[in-house]
Design an enzyme around this catalytic site. Structure first.
Site, short mmCIF file in Angstrom:
data_model
loop_
_atom_site.label_atom_id
_atom_site.label_comp_id
_atom_site.label_asym_id
_atom_site.label_seq_id
_atom_site.Cartn_x
_atom_site.Cartn_y
_atom_site.Cartn_z
N ASP A 28 -7.99 -31.57 -7.99
CA ASP A 28 -7.32 -30.71 -7.08
C ASP A 28 -5.79 -30.51 -7.17
O ASP A 28 -5.58 -31.52 -7.00
CB ASP A 28 -7.70 -30.96 -5.77
N HIS A 38 -11.89 -24.17 0.40
CA HIS A 38 -10.54 -23.31 0.86
C HIS A 38 -10.22 -22.36 -0.25
O HIS A 38 -9.25 -21.75 -0.23
CB HIS A 38 -9.18 -24.37 0.78
N GLU A 51 -7.94 -25.14 -5.72
CA GLU A 51 -7.87 -25.11 -4.70
C GLU A 51 -6.98 -25.25 -3.37
O GLU A 51 -6.90 -24.64 -2.21
CB GLU A 51 -9.25 -25.21 -3.97
#
Length: 272
Positions: free
Chosen positions: A8, A68, A39
């Site tokens: 991420d 998200h 994300e």
């Protein structure tokens, strides 16, 4: 095939690390195909179209999202026009975009990329990830329809991620977890040839609370009361992820190794 997967991307620090260091990192690792989970790249919550373009221009071949996915509203339109961005496979069927797609590397070798959301401890229920993944892998067997298949398992529970890894063993080249922002130390090749890692970690500043500036999370833990919004930490980011090498003939992994580049984690693990 040498496949690089990065965890991420967290806020401005993560974006800066990707734009400045991804291209030389790919060259050093001789990566044939690169997947980035983006994300949390926009303010720590979601991904804008502009930031997606930035990550793609930096050298990502594909961006995966997560729970998200559509926090930044322009992504609902952007994802329809940009096939290199994938939302979770088990989102509502009416959601824009796609949760799986076949890509090609520079030599024309086909790579299936897909992502699912876990159900355990997540804030809202999603469709069954196991049946969703099963249908996609049955249609794209590695060593047959594609030369490699990668699954991003975006989930809270380590047990659910591990179960998915074993469920996919022998049917995917790599099953890698995202979402918790904390890299795990269990990289392995499972008995039937699938590379597995419970969590790739984040591309962000680790002098933080899972990527957020420490002050507000600490205040909430100590007092039980919020005062300010969470904001991403902005120190030097560690690029965290995993490199898997696959056999083009079978699509199975021959090796897997976690990656830590720059920032605090690389300082703590100079051999990484």
């Amino acid at each position: 095939m040498r496949i690089l997967f990065l965890g991420d991307v967290m806020g401005r620090a993560g974006r800066r690390a990707i734009t400045e260091r991804l291209s030389p990192l790919k060259a050093r690792l001789k990566a044939d195909f690169t997947i980035v989970n983006g994300e949390n790249a926009s303010g720590g919550m979601g991904l804008t179209g502009a930031h997606a373009r930035l990550i793609l221009d930096a050298g990502a071949d594909c961006i995966t999202l997560g729970d998200h996915a559509f926090d930044q509203k322009d992504m609902m339109q952007f994802i329809e026009s940009e096939p290199r961005v994938l939302r979770p496979l088990n989102f509502a069927r009416e959601a824009p975009g796609r949760g799986a797609r076949v890509f090609a590397d520079a030599r024309g070798r086909k790579v299936l990329v897909t992502q699912v959301l876990g159900q355990v401890f997540m804030k809202r229920p999603f469709d069954d990830p196991f049946s969703a993944v099963d249908a996609v892998l049955r249609a794209h067997p590695p060593g047959g329809m594609v030369q490699a298949a990668v699954l991003d398992m975006h989930a809270e529970a380590t047990s659910e991620k591990m179960a998915m890894g074993h469920w996919c063993d022998g049917r995917a080249s790599l099953v890698v977890g995202t979402h918790t922002h904390v890299p795990t130390a269990d990289a392995q090749v499972l008995p039937r040839g699938t590379a597995y890692l419970s969590d790739a970690g984040m591309c962000g500043d680790y002098d933080s609370v899972i990527g957020m500036d420490k002050a507000e999370p600490l205040r909430r833990f100590l007092t039980g009361m919020p005062r300010d919004r969470f904001t991403p930490a902005e120190g030097e980011a560690t690029i965290s992820g995993v490199l898997v090498v696959t056999d083009d003939r079978t699509g199975m992994a021959t090796s897997v190794a976690p990656l830590r580049d720059g920032g605090r984690l690389a300082q703590a693990n100079p051999q990484g």
